[in-house]
Motif scaffolding. Structure first.
Motif, mmCIF file in Angstrom:
data_model
loop_
_atom_site.group_PDB
_atom_site.id
_atom_site.type_symbol
_atom_site.label_atom_id
_atom_site.label_comp_id
_atom_site.label_asym_id
_atom_site.label_seq_id
_atom_site.Cartn_x
_atom_site.Cartn_y
_atom_site.Cartn_z
ATOM 1 N N HIS A 1 10.275 120.204 -34.231
ATOM 2 C CA HIS A 1 11.227 120.005 -36.114
ATOM 3 C C HIS A 1 9.596 119.620 -37.634
ATOM 4 O O HIS A 1 9.447 118.563 -37.199
ATOM 5 C CB HIS A 1 11.149 118.291 -35.496
ATOM 6 C CG HIS A 1 12.396 117.889 -34.731
ATOM 7 N ND1 HIS A 1 12.138 118.113 -33.622
ATOM 8 C CD2 HIS A 1 13.834 117.953 -34.704
ATOM 9 C CE1 HIS A 1 13.270 118.052 -32.287
ATOM 10 N NE2 HIS A 1 14.548 117.773 -33.638
ATOM 11 N N PRO A 2 9.807 120.898 -37.510
ATOM 12 C CA PRO A 2 8.622 121.447 -37.943
ATOM 13 C C PRO A 2 8.507 119.938 -39.861
ATOM 14 O O PRO A 2 6.852 120.190 -39.461
ATOM 15 C CB PRO A 2 8.775 122.900 -39.079
ATOM 16 C CG PRO A 2 10.183 123.071 -37.845
ATOM 17 C CD PRO A 2 10.741 122.248 -36.824
ATOM 18 N N GLU A 3 9.580 120.011 -40.105
ATOM 19 C CA GLU A 3 8.816 119.381 -41.704
ATOM 20 C C GLU A 3 8.886 118.204 -40.621
ATOM 21 O O GLU A 3 7.465 117.583 -41.699
ATOM 22 C CB GLU A 3 10.665 118.760 -41.978
ATOM 23 C CG GLU A 3 10.427 120.446 -42.907
ATOM 24 C CD GLU A 3 12.037 120.207 -44.003
ATOM 25 O OE1 GLU A 3 12.416 118.969 -44.095
ATOM 26 O OE2 GLU A 3 12.532 120.933 -44.146
ATOM 27 N N GLN A 4 9.227 116.924 -39.915
ATOM 28 C CA GLN A 4 8.740 116.078 -39.281
ATOM 29 C C GLN A 4 7.744 116.021 -39.234
ATOM 30 O O GLN A 4 6.640 115.674 -39.342
ATOM 31 C CB GLN A 4 9.465 115.245 -38.621
ATOM 32 C CG GLN A 4 11.073 114.582 -38.883
ATOM 33 C CD GLN A 4 11.704 116.121 -38.702
ATOM 34 O OE1 GLN A 4 11.912 116.815 -38.724
ATOM 35 N NE2 GLN A 4 13.289 115.659 -38.116
ATOM 36 N N PHE A 5 6.991 117.224 -38.205
ATOM 37 C CA PHE A 5 6.203 117.337 -37.148
ATOM 38 C C PHE A 5 4.452 117.745 -38.470
ATOM 39 O O PHE A 5 3.548 116.819 -38.328
ATOM 40 C CB PHE A 5 5.930 118.087 -36.280
ATOM 41 C CG PHE A 5 4.541 119.034 -35.804
ATOM 42 C CD1 PHE A 5 3.939 118.144 -35.041
ATOM 43 C CD2 PHE A 5 4.062 119.977 -36.479
ATOM 44 C CE1 PHE A 5 2.778 118.662 -34.908
ATOM 45 C CE2 PHE A 5 2.704 120.640 -35.449
ATOM 46 C CZ PHE A 5 1.982 120.055 -35.095
ATOM 47 N N ARG A 6 4.470 118.407 -39.374
ATOM 48 C CA ARG A 6 4.104 118.460 -40.338
ATOM 49 C C ARG A 6 3.736 117.001 -41.535
ATOM 50 O O ARG A 6 2.446 116.880 -41.476
ATOM 51 C CB ARG A 6 4.423 119.511 -41.495
ATOM 52 C CG ARG A 6 4.501 121.034 -41.198
ATOM 53 C CD ARG A 6 4.310 121.669 -42.926
ATOM 54 N NE ARG A 6 5.073 122.892 -42.085
ATOM 55 C CZ ARG A 6 3.881 123.787 -41.211
ATOM 56 N NH1 ARG A 6 2.373 123.436 -41.939
ATOM 57 N NH2 ARG A 6 4.407 124.980 -41.494
ATOM 58 N N ALA A 7 4.503 116.088 -41.399
ATOM 59 C CA ALA A 7 4.338 115.105 -41.888
ATOM 60 C C ALA A 7 3.500 114.164 -41.031
ATOM 61 O O ALA A 7 2.769 113.106 -41.946
ATOM 62 C CB ALA A 7 5.853 113.979 -42.694
#
Ligand code: IMP
Length: 429
Positions: A155-161
């Motif tokens: 879940h790249p977006e959540q992971f980055r945040a």
């Protein structure tokens, strides 16, 4: 179908890998349920040396599936490197290697945090860990807010945040505590880990669901404990332990498989005792005997290369760990290492300074440190036993020694190992 667990009953390095390897013939799936790349096995098969750390040795047997359960902590670069090396040696992972999406991920700041607690002069007590970031990762798992699971990497977006927040926090903490700290850049770490995730994608899944499916199909599971029961976070010699339930207590939590599916509980012991890292060790022989055991048994850490501390067999400790891990049978490893010693000592109880006898393994470090072993002395044997291939071929004194350990621990010994080779394994009549 019968499933089995293999668990160390001492402070790790009991040569569990050899028994797991032998049992692969009668199982379909090998499951790791705790720990991480702090464990290590070297397996020699058909003249090739394989080094395994996180990946179960079962991967070397075509037809066996291997599972890294949810209770394990995964350092993706280390795992990928291990996979790459093994693939280069001809090991095929496709369709038979599975990593839990719920396993926690070791991140670069975990290694820095371990450096802080293990190397910094501002921290008084060093545990002597393997420095693989195991403890800090489990700490974040239990602490929840800074934990990252394998599934989060997809879940790249959540992971980055999430990582932005974590890294900001860790940078402040580490900068305050370490003199030579270069802050982590969240974006760089995220890019790197998302790259790892792409490569791991084919192997990641809900391993609990997969394992239950396998049970439904009648597959036989083999649960492989890493480290030993005395390093268990709850039941071991706290705080000189690892950060997971390395006894059989970890199986259900670390795999999602209830232990009612297991009907064979094999506790693995060495014919003597070793320990790596800090912590109390009542039967330690910091003398010529200990050195001899280290030399003959090649007692150096597989992961860190550290010399292992060596000593006599401790029945108090193993009686306790056999109970905790529910061992219904025992395999005695490295019996050959004791050949040539005139007499052998076995701790049958402890004693405090006042001479009070202690039969139970103390829960508190200070109490354990005060314990002096009460030894019984048994005759040794001179014969080299490495070529023995049946119980009856062992010298009488060696058989008596094994019988004595079994009686002291209160669990039958079913297997005795007299050398690294697969064939150097005796079934006890
Ligand atoms: P950690 O698991 O790296 O946090 O280290 C904690 C303690 O467990 C240290 O004393 C290590 O030496 C010990 N330890 C960790 N893994 C193993 C192992 O596979 N064999 C023996 N000792 C281990």
């Amino acid at each position: 179908m019968p499933s089995t667990c293999v668990v160390g009953l001492q402070w790790g390095d009991e040569a569990k890998g050899k028994i797991v390897d032998l049992l692969c013939d009668r199982h379909d799936v090998v499951v790791r349920y705790q720990g991480g790349a702090n464990a290590g096995h070297t397996v020699v098969a058909d003249g090739t040396t394989y080094k395994l750390s996180l990946i179960p040795t079962g991967i070397l047997r075509p037809g066996i599936s291997c599972v890294i359960g949810n209770g394990v902590v995964v350092h993706p670069p280390a795992l990928l490197k291990e996979m790459e090396t093994l693939a280069g040696q001809g090991v095929d992972f496709k369709g038979r290697f599975f990593i839990s999406d719920r396993a926690h991920v070791i991140l670069p700041h975990h290694l820095a945090e371990e450096r802080l607690t293990e190397e910094s002069s501002s921290v008084a007590d060093h545990l002597g860990t393997t420095r693989r970031g195991i403890g800090p990762c489990y700490r974040d798992k239990v602490g929840r807010v800074h934990g990252v699971r394998v599934g989060d990497l997809f879940h790249p977006e959540q992971f980055r945040a999430h990582l932005d927040r974590i890294v900001a926090y860790k940078n402040r903490l580490l900068a305050a505590m370490l003199d030579d700290f270069t802050p982590f850049d969240a974006k760089t770490v995220a890019d790197e880990y998302l790259g790892f995730a792409d490569r791991l994608r084919p192997f990641v899944r809900d391993t609990t669901a997969w394992l239950h499916g396998a049970i439904g199909e009648g597959k036989r599971l083999l649960f492989e404990g890493a480290q030993g029961s005395l390093l268990d976070i709850d039941h071991g010699s706290f705080p000189y332990v690892t950060s997971s339930n390395s006894s059989a207590a970890g199986i259900a939590a670390g795999s999602g498989v209830p232990t009612r599916h297991i009907d064979r509980w094999i506790g693995i012991i060495k014919a003597y005792t070793t320990r790596v890292g800090g912590g109390p060790f009542p039967t330690e022989q910091d003398n010529a005997i200990g050195e001899r055991i280290r030399r003959v048994g090649r007692e150096y850490g597989t992961v860190t290369g550290r010399p292992r501390r060596c000593g006599w067999f401790d029945s108090v400790a193993v009686r306790y760990s056999a109970r905790i891990s529910g061992a219904t049978e025992i395999a005695v490893m490295l019996l050959d290492v004791l050949s040539g010693l005139e007499s052998l000592q076995v701790a049958v109880a402890y004693e405090d300074e006042q001479g009070n006898r202690i039969e139970d393994f103390p829960g508190h470090l200070a109490d354990l440190e005060r314990c002096r072993p009460v030894y019984e002395t048994l005759p040794g044997w001179n014969e080299d036993v490495t070529s023995c291939r049946s119980w009856s071929e062992l010298p009488e004194a060696a058989r008596n020694y094994v019988r004595f350990l079994s009686k002291q621990v209160g669990v039958p010994v079913k297997i005795v190992s007299v050398g690294p080779d697969r064939t150097a394994t005796l079934m006890v009549d």
